[in-house]
Design a protein around this motif. Structure first.
Motif, PDB file in Angstrom:
ATOM      1  N   ASN A  69       6.052 -28.011  17.610  1.00  0.00           N
ATOM      2  CA  ASN A  69       6.801 -27.048  18.415  1.00  0.00           C
ATOM      3  C   ASN A  69       7.678 -27.772  19.441  1.00  0.00           C
ATOM      4  N   GLY A  70       8.404 -27.013  20.213  1.00  0.00           N
ATOM      5  CA  GLY A  70       9.306 -27.580  21.214  1.00  0.00           C
ATOM      6  C   GLY A  70       8.596 -28.466  22.223  1.00  0.00           C
ATOM      7  N   ALA A  71       7.371 -28.111  22.578  1.00  0.00           N
ATOM      8  CA  ALA A  71       6.618 -28.924  23.540  1.00  0.00           C
ATOM      9  C   ALA A  71       6.305 -30.314  22.966  1.00  0.00           C
ATOM     10  N   ASP A  72       6.037 -30.375  21.661  1.00  0.00           N
ATOM     11  CA  ASP A  72       5.796 -31.670  21.017  1.00  0.00           C
ATOM     12  C   ASP A  72       7.048 -32.541  21.068  1.00  0.00           C
ATOM     13  N   VAL A  73       8.187 -31.914  20.812  1.00  0.00           N
ATOM     14  CA  VAL A  73       9.449 -32.653  20.827  1.00  0.00           C
ATOM     15  C   VAL A  73       9.793 -33.068  22.260  1.00  0.00           C
ATOM     16  N   ASP A  74       9.495 -32.220  23.240  1.00  0.00           N
ATOM     17  CA  ASP A  74       9.718 -32.587  24.642  1.00  0.00           C
ATOM     18  C   ASP A  74       8.841 -33.768  25.051  1.00  0.00           C
ATOM     19  N   GLU A  75       7.650 -33.837  24.513  1.00  0.00           N
ATOM     20  CA  GLU A  75       6.764 -34.979  24.794  1.00  0.00           C
ATOM     21  C   GLU A  75       7.400 -36.266  24.266  1.00  0.00           C
ATOM     22  N   PHE A  76       8.009 -36.172  23.090  1.00  0.00           N
ATOM     23  CA  PHE A  76       8.753 -37.318  22.561  1.00  0.00           C
ATOM     24  C   PHE A  76       9.834 -37.741  23.553  1.00  0.00           C
ATOM     25  N   TRP A  77      10.548 -36.755  24.096  1.00  0.00           N
ATOM     26  CA  TRP A  77      11.614 -37.032  25.051  1.00  0.00           C
ATOM     27  C   TRP A  77      11.077 -37.786  26.272  1.00  0.00           C
ATOM     28  N   LYS A  78       9.995 -37.304  26.842  1.00  0.00           N
ATOM     29  CA  LYS A  78       9.439 -37.928  28.044  1.00  0.00           C
ATOM     30  C   LYS A  78       8.984 -39.355  27.771  1.00  0.00           C
ATOM     31  N   ARG A  79       8.382 -39.583  26.621  1.00  0.00           N
ATOM     32  CA  ARG A  79       7.977 -40.951  26.274  1.00  0.00           C
ATOM     33  C   ARG A  79       9.207 -41.829  26.030  1.00  0.00           C
ATOM     34  N   GLY A  80      10.231 -41.251  25.443  1.00  0.00           N
ATOM     35  CA  GLY A  80      11.468 -41.985  25.200  1.00  0.00           C
ATOM     36  C   GLY A  80      12.139 -42.416  26.492  1.00  0.00           C
ATOM     37  N   ILE A  81      12.063 -41.556  27.510  1.00  0.00           N
ATOM     38  CA  ILE A  81      12.633 -41.898  28.820  1.00  0.00           C
ATOM     39  C   ILE A  81      11.974 -43.168  29.350  1.00  0.00           C
ATOM     40  N   LEU A  82      10.662 -43.260  29.222  1.00  0.00           N
ATOM     41  CA  LEU A  82       9.957 -44.441  29.715  1.00  0.00           C
ATOM     42  C   LEU A  82      10.395 -45.700  28.967  1.00  0.00           C
ATOM     43  N   HIS A  83      10.611 -45.577  27.668  1.00  0.00           N
ATOM     44  CA  HIS A  83      11.084 -46.729  26.892  1.00  0.00           C
ATOM     45  C   HIS A  83      12.509 -47.106  27.287  1.00  0.00           C
ATOM     46  N   CYS A  84      13.355 -46.109  27.510  1.00  0.00           N
ATOM     47  CA  CYS A  84      14.726 -46.382  27.960  1.00  0.00           C
ATOM     48  C   CYS A  84      14.707 -47.072  29.320  1.00  0.00           C
ATOM     49  N   ASP A  85      13.831 -46.605  30.198  1.00  0.00           N
ATOM     50  CA  ASP A  85      13.716 -47.199  31.523  1.00  0.00           C
ATOM     51  C   ASP A  85      13.295 -48.668  31.426  1.00  0.00           C
ATOM     52  N   ALA A  86      12.342 -48.946  30.549  1.00  0.00           N
ATOM     53  CA  ALA A  86      11.892 -50.330  30.362  1.00  0.00           C
ATOM     54  C   ALA A  86      13.022 -51.193  29.808  1.00  0.00           C
ATOM     55  N   ARG A  87      13.826 -50.664  28.877  1.00  0.00           N
ATOM     56  CA  ARG A  87      14.953 -51.421  28.324  1.00  0.00           C
ATOM     57  C   ARG A  87      16.002 -51.692  29.388  1.00  0.00           C
ATOM     58  N   LEU A  88      16.241 -50.702  30.267  1.00  0.00           N
ATOM     59  CA  LEU A  88      17.198 -50.891  31.356  1.00  0.00           C
ATOM     60  C   LEU A  88      16.715 -51.988  32.297  1.00  0.00           C
ATOM     61  N   LEU A  89      15.439 -51.985  32.587  1.00  0.00           N
ATOM     62  CA  LEU A  89      14.867 -53.009  33.458  1.00  0.00           C
ATOM     63  C   LEU A  89      15.020 -54.390  32.830  1.00  0.00           C
ATOM     64  N   ASP A  90      14.745 -54.506  31.527  1.00  0.00           N
ATOM     65  CA  ASP A  90      14.933 -55.783  30.831  1.00  0.00           C
ATOM     66  C   ASP A  90      16.390 -56.234  30.890  1.00  0.00           C
ATOM     67  N   PHE A  91      17.298 -55.283  30.642  1.00  0.00           N
ATOM     68  CA  PHE A  91      18.729 -55.570  30.678  1.00  0.00           C
ATOM     69  C   PHE A  91      19.140 -56.082  32.067  1.00  0.00           C
ATOM     70  N   ALA A  92      18.692 -55.384  33.105  1.00  0.00           N
ATOM     71  CA  ALA A  92      19.050 -55.762  34.471  1.00  0.00           C
ATOM     72  C   ALA A  92      18.490 -57.129  34.837  1.00  0.00           C
ATOM     73  N   LYS A  93      17.267 -57.407  34.415  1.00  0.00           N
ATOM     74  CA  LYS A  93      16.669 -58.715  34.710  1.00  0.00           C
ATOM     75  C   LYS A  93      17.468 -59.840  34.074  1.00  0.00           C
ATOM     76  N   LYS A  94      17.882 -59.643  32.837  1.00  0.00           N
ATOM     77  CA  LYS A  94      18.674 -60.668  32.155  1.00  0.00           C
ATOM     78  C   LYS A  94      20.039 -60.826  32.809  1.00  0.00           C
ATOM     79  N   ALA A  95      20.616 -59.700  33.245  1.00  0.00           N
ATOM     80  CA  ALA A  95      21.953 -59.731  33.836  1.00  0.00           C
ATOM     81  C   ALA A  95      21.996 -60.479  35.164  1.00  0.00           C
TER      82      ALA A  95
END
Length: 106
Positions: A69-95
């Motif tokens: 259902n939509g709540a399951d897909v929203d959970e995917f979204w919230k977990r994806g945000i955390l992964h995006c945040d971690a990638r941004l942090l990695d990017f910034a550290k390298k930069a």
């Protein structure tokens, strides 16, 4: 500048914003020459794949009503945000690695 902090708020989790706040710490805390050192940085480029995948999952989930259902897909979204945040942090550290600035995410 000694430290950079990237942060996002509830609007990022609710799919309303792609803006992070970037704050720079110096010898005077957030202040450099008496002014706050802060900008807004749009990371829409980082969310593009998450947005695309979310849209596809939402469309596919309609076939599986009752199982996914939509709540399951929203959970995917919230977990994806955390992964995006971690990638941004990695990017910034390298930069900024050569400048010896520490980078944190909140």
């Amino acid at each position: 500048m000694r430290k950079l902090i990237y942060s996002f708020n509830i609007h990022n989790l609710q799919k309303e914003s792609r803006d992070y706040i970037v704050q720079a710490y110096g010898t005077e805390w957030f202040l450099e020459e008496g002014e706050e050192c802060k900008i807004t940085y749009n990371v829409g480029w980082l969310y593009d794949i998450l947005d695309d995948t979310y849209g596809k999952l939402l469309k596919i989930s309609r076939k599986y009503m009752g199982n996914i259902n939509g709540a399951d897909v929203d959970e995917f979204w919230k977990r994806g945000i955390l992964h995006c945040d971690a990638r941004l942090l990695d990017f910034a550290k390298k930069a900024v690695k050569e400048d010896k600035i520490s980078v944190n995410a909140i």
